[in-house]
Design an enzyme around this catalytic site. Structure first.
Site, PDB file in Angstrom:
ATOM      1  N   ARG A   1      27.677  31.692  20.599  1.00  0.00           N
ATOM      2  CA  ARG A   1      27.195  33.059  20.745  1.00  0.00           C
ATOM      3  C   ARG A   1      25.965  33.315  19.853  1.00  0.00           C
ATOM      4  NH1 ARG A   1      30.888  37.283  21.513  1.00  0.00           N
ATOM      5  NH2 ARG A   1      32.467  35.843  20.730  1.00  0.00           N
TER       6      ARG A   1
ATOM      7  N   CYS B   1      35.457  47.946  42.464  1.00  0.00           N
ATOM      8  CA  CYS B   1      36.528  48.894  42.784  1.00  0.00           C
ATOM      9  C   CYS B   1      37.600  48.867  41.698  1.00  0.00           C
ATOM     10  CB  CYS B   1      37.117  48.554  44.149  1.00  0.00           C
ATOM     11  SG  CYS B   1      38.139  49.866  44.830  1.00  0.00           S
TER      12      CYS B   1
END
Length: 461
Positions: A321, A389
């Protein structure tokens, strides 16, 4: 939230409110720690990366898209290499891996960690020297181990008794002596989300230190004398800013090194303290520089070795990272802006949890800015959401955006280089975005956008 309400909120919270909720003095400001070094706001207000306008990137490659500042990634690799000149720096490929990134980290002198057969295949296909690869994983298959051994992978981090058995049998059949590290769970709870803290005892990784399993694994490898035990490995978690956890981990692992020396007369030559070094996702994050990390970690290891009367082992670290995260931002297009009864403004973009699951999975925080223009409008507190959704389909939970944010605006979210593309999915059958590398005013596609044809090609029913 309406513009006049945002103005009032700015007045109320600008000095007295919680830091995370204070409206910025300039909604167009780019806070340097959050962005790749080549990102600027141009004279007309649009973002540029390495001199290339993001509007041009959107026109050529579409949105959403992950945009990599290649020089930024290379600079971060060099920063770690310079800070740890006598240690081994392994790029943790699980953060984001593709062949172009493998070549970049190899050219910058780093090693590479992989944790699956697929990641190993990418590394080898990109030409990473096998001896500079480390192979992680809590459940490596016989096929994966076979490929690693046959390729000559430099070290295998063994994670279970079953794996030691598999690898020992394979080594005997192949007549080779693979180099291994024993992964130790040291009981350190990193200050991070439960699902990304990896060194407490109740989890799937490694051999327990407290229960004696780690010592038993090391003794077994030494006694069977088929595998070459090089050292011990510990990884305490992710997005860590405080080195106190590394201090406790090093103390416990080096105590085990001393126990092994006393019991078998062997001083293991290597020690890997893992990675997990944090980056700035918001202005509340304050990561240490590689030079500062190196200074602190060396002091910790040297001090503990002195206590245990051990020769200082060769140290390895595994930033992932910290290298690729800040080098990338995701570019979206705004589709709808919805003011929900003055409670909150929802800004919907054309991506979401399929290209960044971390907010939903880890409650991660991100920042955002309008990228296609500057604005003089008052700031409003907005929530950037996706098109999926799911009510939990959130990209940025809370961010101040200009009150005139509108459909068609480009929105950029920084710090998305780590675990966004690598954890991306096709939820709702949405194709995954491309990765575009920019350097010297030129852009190149390093991972193409998926298409509906790609989705249908796998559907053989």
């Amino acid at each position: 939230m309406r513009a006049h309400e945002a103005g009032a909120l700015h007045g109320e919270l600008g000095t007295n409110g919680p830091a995370w909720l204070r409206a910025p003095a300039d909604v167009n400001e780019l806070v340097p720690p959050l962005w790749a070094r080549g990102v600027r706001r141009g004279a007309d207000g649009a973002l540029t990366v390495a001199g290339l306008d993001v509007r041009e990137l959107a026109r050529r490659y579409g949105t959403p898209a992950y945009v990599l500042d290649e020089d930024d990634l290379r600079a971060r690799c060099r920063d770690f290499r310079a800070a740890f000149p006598d240690e081994d720096v392994y790029y943790a490929g699980k953060a984001f891996l593709c062949r172009a990134v493998v070549r970049i980290v190899a050219e910058e002198g780093l090693h590479l960690d992989v944790c699956s057969g697929g990641e190993l295949a990418v590394a080898l296909s990109a030409g990473m020297p096998a001896e500079r690869i480390g192979f992680h994983g809590n459940n490596k298959s016989v096929a994966e181990l076979t490929r690693a051994v046959d390729a000559g992978v430099g070290r295998i981090i063994v994670d279970s008794d079953d794996e030691i058995t598999r690898l020992t049998e394979l080594a005997r059949r192949r007549g080779v002596r693979p180099r291994v590290l024993v992964r130790v769970t040291v009981g350190v709870e990193a200050h991070t989300h439960e699902f990304i803290a990896t060194a407490h005892e109740d989890q799937k990784f490694g051999f327990s230190l407290a229960g004696g399993a780690a010592a038993a694994a090391a003794f077994r490898i030494l006694d069977e004398d088929v595998l070459e035990l090089r050292g011990l490995h510990s990884h305490i978690g992710s997005q860590i800013f405080d080195t106190s956890g590394f201090e406790v981990s090093a103390r416990r692992v080096l105590a085990l090194q001393a126990q092994i020396r006393d019991a078998r007369g062997v001083e293991l030559p290597e020690l890997d303290l893992g990675g997990g070094f944090g980056i700035a996702y918001t202005t509340q994050d304050d990561p240490a520089s590689p030079a500062d990390l190196a200074k602190r970690l060396r002091k910790i290891v040297d001090g503990e070795c002195d206590v245990e009367r051990l020769a200082v082992p060769r140290l390895s670290i595994e930033p992932g990272r910290a290298l690729v995260g800040p080098a990338v931002f995701t570019l979206y297009e705004v589709g709808t802006v919805k003011d929900v009864d003055g409670i909150r403004t929802y800004v919907s973009v054309d991506g979401g949890m399929s290209d960044n699951i971390r907010t939903a999975l880890y409650d991660a925080s991100y920042s955002a800015t309008v990228a296609s223009r500057a604005s003089t409008a008052a700031p409003i507190l907005a929530r950037v959401v996706g098109k999926h959704c799911e009510s939990g389909d959130i990209v940025v939970k809370d961010e101040f955006l200009p009150a005139d944010v509108q459909p068609g605006d480009l929105l950029a979210v920084p710090g998305t280089g780590a675990y966004c593309r690598s954890m991306a999915s096709n939820y709702n059958h949405v194709p995954r975005p491309p990765v575009v590398a920019v350097r010297g005013g030129e852009a190149r596609l390093i991972v193409r956008r998926e298409t509906e044809d790609d989705l249908l090609a796998l559907d053989v029913g």
